[in-house]
Write an enzyme that holds these catalytic residues in place. Structure first.
Site, PDB file in Angstrom:
ATOM      1  N   ASP A 141       6.967   5.130  17.867  1.00 14.86           N
ATOM      2  CA  ASP A 141       6.844   6.564  17.641  1.00 14.86           C
ATOM      3  C   ASP A 141       8.018   7.028  16.766  1.00 14.86           C
ATOM      4  O   ASP A 141       9.181   6.796  17.108  1.00 14.86           O
ATOM      5  CB  ASP A 141       6.864   7.316  18.977  1.00 14.86           C
ATOM      6  CG  ASP A 141       6.642   8.805  18.794  1.00 14.86           C
ATOM      7  OD1 ASP A 141       5.483   9.235  18.843  1.00 14.86           O
ATOM      8  OD2 ASP A 141       7.632   9.535  18.591  1.00 14.86           O
ATOM      9  N   ASN A 149       8.636  16.754   8.398  1.00 11.47           N
ATOM     10  CA  ASN A 149       7.627  17.549   7.693  1.00 11.47           C
ATOM     11  C   ASN A 149       8.140  18.951   7.369  1.00 11.47           C
ATOM     12  O   ASN A 149       7.942  19.458   6.256  1.00 11.47           O
ATOM     13  CB  ASN A 149       6.355  17.655   8.542  1.00 11.47           C
ATOM     14  CG  ASN A 149       5.427  16.465   8.356  1.00 11.47           C
ATOM     15  OD1 ASN A 149       5.417  15.839   7.302  1.00 11.47           O
ATOM     16  ND2 ASN A 149       4.657  16.146   9.372  1.00 11.47           N
ATOM     17  N   ASP A 184       2.295  10.469  14.405  1.00  6.12           N
ATOM     18  CA  ASP A 184       3.429   9.591  14.071  1.00  6.12           C
ATOM     19  C   ASP A 184       3.521   8.395  15.002  1.00  6.12           C
ATOM     20  O   ASP A 184       4.576   7.796  15.135  1.00  6.12           O
ATOM     21  CB  ASP A 184       4.732  10.396  14.121  1.00  6.12           C
ATOM     22  CG  ASP A 184       4.939  11.075  15.470  1.00  6.12           C
ATOM     23  OD1 ASP A 184       4.039  10.961  16.327  1.00  6.12           O
ATOM     24  OD2 ASP A 184       5.987  11.703  15.667  1.00  6.12           O
TER      25      ASP A 184
END
Length: 262
Positions: A141, A149, A184
């Site tokens: 992860d 982002n 993710d």
């Protein structure tokens, strides 16, 4: 039709012209005109035409191949219909395979998606039951992906996802599987390996993930990830295995360590 009598596109066109030249068109149909000269290939093509028509006649139960021109013309029309049907079926099969691949793969990274990876886990466990050899399942992860982002933009986030996908794909063997499970989160299934060997490879992957820096639009973006891994045996189920690996990864993330194995 048998494989020995199939044509490639060029040969098929030549054979079609040669056959229509020999046989009259069907009643009320327009003549078919195709370019021809074939030179030295003509005798071989004539033989292919005969084989093709004979095979069609055999499939129709009309053997031997009729010598009467009108009946041969019927066989020709059926042969052309069969060839066209075969072409359509092949095109449909190719489209189905394409759609199936899309349903199992992640568009952005090219890895398996959740559905595809779950299928690979089931296949890996079935293999473990046959061979008695287990393996290791890894969950990865990306840390603070939302922040990446928000800070650098979604294009940068996509670049990070592709980079992690490439790293994981490079670190596994050909018969192992890697998937992007959504957002993710990634996973890798290491098959045909002992727990000890598998965890050594997990540590190598974790170390590689600690050194990732993405260069996007001239900006260096450092990336870290939390990694959890569990060994599996032939007695495991896909659901229990995925849940255990996911829990290990979150243990890692909450403890701010880089790797949790069991």
């Amino acid at each position: 039709m048998g494989n020995d009598h199939r044509f490639n596109e060029r040969t098929f066109a030549m054979s079609l012209h040669a056959t229509v030249t020999i046989l009259p068109p069907a009643q009320n149909s327009a003549p078919v005109t195709l370019p021809a000269p074939w030179g030295e290939e003509q005798p071989r093509l004539d033989r292919h035409i005969e084989l093709w028509l004979s095979e069609t006649a055999r499939l129709l139960g009309a053997t031997p191949l009729p010598t009467d021109e009108s009946r041969r013309s019927d066989v020709l029309r059926l042969a052309l219909a069969l060839a066209e049907a075969e072409r359509i079926i092949k095109a449909q099969q190719a489209e189905i395979e394409k759609l199936e691949a899309l349903s199992l793969n992640d568009d952005l990274t090219g890895l398996f998606n959740w559905r595809g990876f779950n299928r690979q886990v089931s296949v890996g466990l079935a293999e473990a039951q046959r061979t008695g050899i287990g393996g290791v399942l890894i969950y990865v992860d990306i840390d603070d992906f939302k922040k990446i982002n928000d800070t650098y933009g979604h294009a940068a986030g996509n670049a990070v996802l592709r980079e992690i996908a490439g790293l994981l794909s490079h670190k596994v063997r050909q018969h192992d599987s890697v998937g992007r499970l959504g957002g993710d989160e990634f996973a890798a299934l290491l098959t045909r390996t002992s727990a000890a060997q598998g965890f050594r490879r997990v540590r190598d992957i974790a170390q590689a993930l600690e050194q990732v820096t993405i260069l996007h639009d001239g900006i260096a973006i450092p990336v870290t990830a939390s990694v959890g891994a569990v060994a599996f045996s032939p007695d495991d189920s896909p659901e229990a295995l995925l849940e255990r690996a996911d829990r290990r990864m979150y243990d890692c993330k909450r403890g701010r360590t880089r790797l949790e194995v069991a």
